[in-house]
Design an enzyme around this catalytic site. Structure first.
Site, PDB file in Angstrom:
ATOM      1  N   SER A  96       0.431   8.978   1.936  1.00 34.09           N
ATOM      2  CA  SER A  96       1.135   9.314   3.157  1.00 34.09           C
ATOM      3  C   SER A  96       0.631  10.642   3.717  1.00 34.09           C
ATOM      4  O   SER A  96      -0.566  10.770   3.979  1.00 34.09           O
ATOM      5  CB  SER A  96       2.644   9.334   2.892  1.00 34.09           C
ATOM      6  OG  SER A  96       3.374   9.370   4.094  1.00 34.09           O
ATOM      7  N   ASP A 106       3.029  -1.962   6.507  1.00 32.41           N
ATOM      8  CA  ASP A 106       3.454  -0.564   6.560  1.00 32.41           C
ATOM      9  C   ASP A 106       3.075   0.028   7.906  1.00 32.41           C
ATOM     10  O   ASP A 106       1.962  -0.181   8.407  1.00 32.41           O
ATOM     11  CB  ASP A 106       2.780   0.202   5.413  1.00 32.41           C
ATOM     12  CG  ASP A 106       3.172   1.657   5.367  1.00 32.41           C
ATOM     13  OD1 ASP A 106       4.195   2.021   5.993  1.00 32.41           O
ATOM     14  OD2 ASP A 106       2.463   2.430   4.697  1.00 32.41           O
ATOM     15  N   HIS A 130       6.134   1.150   2.382  1.00 31.57           N
ATOM     16  CA  HIS A 130       5.334   2.373   2.292  1.00 31.57           C
ATOM     17  C   HIS A 130       5.289   2.933   0.873  1.00 31.57           C
ATOM     18  O   HIS A 130       4.525   3.843   0.588  1.00 31.57           O
ATOM     19  CB  HIS A 130       5.930   3.409   3.253  1.00 31.57           C
ATOM     20  CG  HIS A 130       5.121   4.652   3.441  1.00 31.57           C
ATOM     21  ND1 HIS A 130       3.810   4.637   3.854  1.00 31.57           N
ATOM     22  CD2 HIS A 130       5.445   5.966   3.266  1.00 31.57           C
ATOM     23  CE1 HIS A 130       3.361   5.879   3.941  1.00 31.57           C
ATOM     24  NE2 HIS A 130       4.337   6.708   3.583  1.00 31.57           N
TER      25      HIS A 130
END
Length: 526
Positions: free
Chosen positions: A313, A378, A440
């Protein structure tokens, strides 16, 4: 990643629970913690790989029935321990696995050695989450719960073959406190030991190096840099600040001032606070100094050296930025200039970081290799895009470059090669859920890697425990009997009360030779 900034510490959740603005509609209330249930693994068979090319590879929808669940102790069951690393295949092939051929022919079907390496580095990024102290009632909220000497053992990666040489701390030039609620609580007393360890710094990753034994197995001395994703308020500011600016504006010595990066990511990477003991050096300076030191040391011994950067991320964005910076500053080059350690990024569920000229500089001129692992459902890898919201694949590359050169708004593009997975092919995961944060989740990505064989091939686990997915999510199907967020980190005291376990008081400080190595890179020391 893109969401509102909370006014209390109760919403400080791990990055694998973060999403773009959709998270505002589907907020997650889960927290980090290991599960206590184990599923029996399935073994994976090796198949000879075929030479195929393709940047976007989506896992097949063909699946096998999952094995029955059993109750037991949680174990990681890392595939890196079972294939690729210890079976003699990695040492002669490490440059290929490290991206020398842009992973052509290694992704469909997936090469078993590459899979093992991806899972291993993914576990390094996950370890940053597992070690992070999320508890707003802890005076060490925002630090690592474990010290460097026992870090890998404490997070369940004992025997991984690496040693942590330095923790990384980050702050931002935005003058906001990270943990307001905790600050108020701990500042209320006169006892200095009761105060929060830092109001602005937070543990965000680490640098580690392979041991002598591991180096012999993998064929070179590997310097690993791992980054976690969004947790604190300052990191939310980084996520929300999407304006592109030249990389050179942040001190990165990029000769092309048209190579632009997302300013929020770069601010977090280069931000410092001279009044803070742990952030008097920026995260950038910490990484460059440590990589410079280790490259000098092991090149000086005549060893082959590699630099492998990983993150999830926001951590994926920081991994890309730091790899770019390491190559741009020459921190991976021996002091005499005679040897250069190749730089590779293994990225998980990362957003776009820069424009087309940044991509050209990173890939073609600096030779940094990037392999991005994503879940096709995602949302985070879709932002920021062309004019912030449009998908780059909707535009020919020539058009994107023209828009960049004309300065027509923000043009963000992905770098490297993409390995796209699909959580719907796993018989363990819920195909549909309103909690979009599950898509995610980093542990879910590692689970998908473990079972991915290639397009049009059945999903078959290779030994990693699927129960790990529910450490910080509720993503496993209910029939597997794995509760979400089972362990909140509490322990039972002798008097029967459940309390937070005691931990070390000293937060790991910066090495004394940091200034020396920064000066050798031509950077101003503090």
């Amino acid at each position: 990643m893109m969401a509102g900034i909370s006014s209390t510490c109760t919403n400080l959740l791990p990055v694998d629970l973060r999403l773009p603005a959709t998270a505002l509609l589907f907020p997650s209330t889960t927290s980090s913690g290991p599960s206590s249930t184990l599923m029996s693994p399935m073994r994976c068979e090796r198949r000879p790989h075929q030479r195929r090319r393709g940047a976007r590879l989506v896992a097949s929808a063909v699946t096998t029935e999952p094995p029955s669940s059993v109750v037991g102790d949680m174990e990681r069951g890392s595939l890196a321990e079972k294939s690729g690393r210890s079976d003699g295949q990695l040492a002669p092939r490490w440059r290929e696995i490290h991206g020398r051929g842009d992973w052509e022919g290694l992704l469909d079907p997936i090469d078993t050695v590459l899979r093992g390496e991806l899972i291993r580095y993914g576990e390094f990024a996950q370890a940053c989450y597992d070690a992070f102290d999320y508890d707003r009632f802890s005076r060490y909220c925002g630090s690592s719960r474990y010290p460097p000497p026992t870090f890998f053992r404490d997070v369940g990666l004992d025997g991984v073959g690496y040693e942590v040489t330095r923790f990384l701390y980050a702050t931002s030039n935005a003058r906001l406190p990270n943990f307001v609620g905790a600050r108020r609580k701990h500042r209320s007393g006169d006892d200095p030991d009761a105060r929060l360890w830092s109001e602005t710094a937070s543990f965000i990753g680490f640098v580690a190096v392979s041991t002598d034994e591991e180096t012999a197995r993998i064929g070179r001395r590997d310097i690993a840099v791992a980054w976690r994703g969004t947790v604190t308020r300052l990191e939310w500011v980084a996520d929300l600040t999407a304006a592109p600016r030249p990389a050179a504006d942040f001190g990165i010595p990029c000769p092309d001032h048209g190579a632009k990066v997302e300013s929020g990511f770069a601010e977090l990477y280069t931000g410092k606070d001279p009044s803070c003991r742990w952030c008097r050096y920026s995260a950038r300076e910490q990484v460059l100094a440590e990589v410079r030191k280790l490259v000098d040391l092991y090149h000086g011994r005549g060893e082959e050296v590699s630099v492998t950067v990983t993150g999830h991320s926001l951590g994926s964005a920081l991994a890309t930025l730091s790899a770019f910076d390491v190559a741009e500053t020459g921190a991976n080059v021996s002091p005499d200039g005679g040897r250069t350690a190749p730089v590779c990024v293994f990225s998980f569920s990362g957003p776009r970081v820069g424009n087309t000229r940044f991509k050209t500089r990173l890939e073609r001129e600096l030779g940094v290799k990037v392999l991005r692992v994503v879940n096709v459902h995602d949302m985070v890898p879709t932002v920021p895009g062309v004019l912030y919201v449009l998908d780059e694949r909707s535009f020919p590359e020539a058009v994107l470059r023209l828009m960049d050169n004309l300065g027509m708004g923000a043009v963000y593009v992905h770098v490297g090669v993409e390995l796209a997975l699909d959580h719907k092919v796993s018989p363990y995961l819920k195909a549909e859920t309103l909690d979009l944060a599950c898509f995610h989740n980093l542990e879910a990505h590692l689970h998908l890697l473990d079972g991915y064989q290639g397009r049009a091939r059945e999903f078959r686990l290779c030994g990693r425990d699927p129960a790990l997915v529910n450490k910080a999510a509720d993503f496993l199907r209910d029939e597997h009997m794995v509760p979400p967020d089972a362990n909140k980190g509490m322990v039972r005291a002798e008097d029967g009360r459940w309390v937070l376990p005691p931990r070390h008081r000293e937060v790991h400080d910066h090495p004394e030779d940091t200034d020396h190595h920064l000066q050798r890179l031509g950077l101003a020391a503090n």
